[in-house]
Design a protein around this motif. Structure first.
Motif, PDB file in Angstrom:
ATOM      1  N   GLY A 294      35.245  41.064  38.319  1.00 19.90           N
ATOM      2  CA  GLY A 294      35.181  39.865  39.141  1.00 19.90           C
ATOM      3  C   GLY A 294      36.387  38.969  38.935  1.00 19.90           C
ATOM      4  O   GLY A 294      36.924  38.395  39.895  1.00 19.90           O
ATOM      5  N   ILE A 295      36.839  38.852  37.691  1.00 23.66           N
ATOM      6  CA  ILE A 295      38.034  38.042  37.408  1.00 23.66           C
ATOM      7  C   ILE A 295      39.255  38.659  38.072  1.00 23.66           C
ATOM      8  O   ILE A 295      40.109  37.954  38.634  1.00 23.66           O
ATOM      9  N   GLY A 296      39.323  39.996  38.043  1.00 21.41           N
ATOM     10  CA  GLY A 296      40.445  40.682  38.706  1.00 21.41           C
ATOM     11  C   GLY A 296      40.443  40.425  40.200  1.00 21.41           C
ATOM     12  O   GLY A 296      41.505  40.197  40.810  1.00 21.41           O
ATOM     13  N   ILE A 297      39.270  40.444  40.818  1.00 23.93           N
ATOM     14  CA  ILE A 297      39.171  40.177  42.249  1.00 23.93           C
ATOM     15  C   ILE A 297      39.564  38.740  42.565  1.00 23.93           C
ATOM     16  O   ILE A 297      40.249  38.465  43.549  1.00 23.93           O
ATOM     17  N   MET A 298      39.163  37.802  41.715  1.00 23.15           N
ATOM     18  CA  MET A 298      39.540  36.407  41.929  1.00 23.15           C
ATOM     19  C   MET A 298      41.062  36.236  41.880  1.00 23.15           C
ATOM     20  O   MET A 298      41.650  35.547  42.724  1.00 23.15           O
ATOM     21  N   ASN A 299      41.703  36.906  40.932  1.00 26.09           N
ATOM     22  CA  ASN A 299      43.164  36.804  40.817  1.00 26.09           C
ATOM     23  C   ASN A 299      43.855  37.350  42.059  1.00 26.09           C
ATOM     24  O   ASN A 299      44.797  36.732  42.599  1.00 26.09           O
ATOM     25  N   ILE A 300      43.404  38.522  42.526  1.00 21.55           N
ATOM     26  CA  ILE A 300      44.025  39.127  43.700  1.00 21.55           C
ATOM     27  C   ILE A 300      43.782  38.283  44.946  1.00 21.55           C
ATOM     28  O   ILE A 300      44.658  38.137  45.809  1.00 21.55           O
TER      29      ILE A 300
END
Length: 406
Positions: A294-300
């Protein structure tokens, strides 16, 4: 509003296709997390289904009576059940449909046949056990009442014992040695497979009276009784059995029992509780990867907002509201997580099947419907939670400044 949502979905799918590799790598954390959870759940639930199936043969009206092995010594004496206990239960307990003993003889002696050896536990039983345990002969016969009366040296074996001893496919009529005694094989049981890591075909049964003539019951503390009664009277029967055994064992008032009386349902529920805890613990551990994903998706998504600043400015100049922009980016994050969840679901199901097939005699993997909804629901929740910040940032952009952005 419906048109806006559909258009946002179309835009999200177009954006994911346009950056397919980046989208896949972004959702990799979600894929791994969901796949891990589904794999663990499928294996544990498969095991639970096998346990339920095994206990169905005992039924809900069964009681299992055994010594309390947590107390190796009780008031200075060994803990065991005896033939006298069995006779007392049969004589004094009202409402009991049947009760059958099972005594385990030492495996140290083992069985031998023409130089081949099996370390199987030999069990002394009565014929009723085969009906209670849903166990029947594939070749020959089970034990009968005449075997008990005559204390016959006869034996019924499982298929693993036959293989270990290298007996013929039809071993009926062959003789095997147990300690100093020779037994004639009168039956080969149907193949039952594996249960909780125990091979159910690694069994050998002899008449209960024969087992007692070989070794006295007090020298074999590992004796249990299987009892059946009317389900409505099961608690009453249990109380009677407890009173009889306390009297037989001369247990003083206020002292704890040196035996346990459990229903098959109680044991089944205890095992289900353990498997449930295992599912929750492992699910919680692998669920951390969902948060990482989820954190990776937020960054992208934050990067995507920066890349599409001019596009956002044009949309606002044409009349798009802050809510419209926020909804578009939020749906894109949810779609990305949901696609990752679907891929992870398929991967987890396949991985569970492969692992179950690789483990000898392991139960087939089972994916319950609640696990599917939980995985997809959690994926959607992650998309909403970690998509809010990028969506809010996109919605707050000034249209004039956005149009000037290079």
């Amino acid at each position: 509003m419906i048109f806006l949502i559909l258009e946002s979905f179309r835009s999200a799918l177009h954006s994911i296709r346009a950056n397919a590799l980046r989208s896949f790598l972004t959702s990799l954390g979600i894929i791994i997390g969901v796949a891990s959870i589904i794999t663990v759940v499928s294996l544990v639930q498969g095991l639970q289904a096998s346990i339920d199936q095994q206990f169905e043969s005992l039924g809900s009206n069964s009681l299992i009576i055994q010594p309390d092995f947590n107390q190796q010594e009780y008031e200075g004496r060994d803990v065991y059940l005896s033939e006298d206990d069995l006779l007392a239960i049969r004589k004094r307990v009202v409402g009991l449909d049947s009760v059958t003993p099972q005594v385990f003889l030492s495996a140290a002696q083992g069985l031998t046949y023409r130089g081949n050896r099996s370390s199987v536990d030999v069990r002394g039983v009565e014929p009723d056990l085969f009906v209670l345990d849903d166990t029947f002969a594939d070749r020959g016969r089970e034990l009968i009442a005449a075997d008990l009366i005559g204390r016959s040296r006869v034996m019924v074996i499982g298929d693993k014992v036959r293989r270990d001893l290298k007996l013929p496919n039809d071993p009926v009529g062959e003789f095997v040695q147990f300690g100093l005694d020779w037994f004639k094989i009168v039956g080969l049981l149907e193949i039952k497979g594996n249960f909780l890591g125990q091979d159910l075909d690694n069994v050998a049964y002899i008449p209960f009276t024969t087992a007692n003539s070989i070794t006295p019951t007090h020298a074999n503390p590992f004796m249990i009784f299987l009892a059946k009664a009317d389900p409505d009277e099961l608690d009453w029967v249990r109380q009677q059995i407890r009173q009889v055994l306390r009297k037989e064992h001369k247990i003083q008032p206020g002292k704890p029992d040196d035996f346990k009386i459990e229903s098959s349902e109680q044991i089944q529920q205890s095992i289900a509780q353990v498997t449930g805890i295992i599912t929750v613990v492992f699910g919680g551990i692998v669920g951390i990867s969902l948060l990482v994903g989820g954190i990776g998706i937020m960054n992208i998504m934050l990067v995507s907002v920066t890349e599409r600043t001019r596009e956002i400015g044009i949309c606002k100049a044409l009349g798009a509201t802050r809510a419209d922009i926020m909804l578009q980016f939020l749906i894109e994050a949810v779609v990305l997580c949901l696609l990752g969840g679907l891929i992870g679901l398929a991967a987890g199901f396949g991985l569970g099947k492969v692992i179950a097939n690789m483990i000898p005699n392991f139960t087939p993997a089972v994916v319950p419907l609640w696990a599917v909804f939980l995985a997809l629901g959690f994926s959607t929740g992650v998309g909403v939670l970690f998509g809010l910040l990028p969506a809010a940032k996109a919605a707050r952009l000034d249209p004039i400044e956005s149009l000037r952005y290079e």
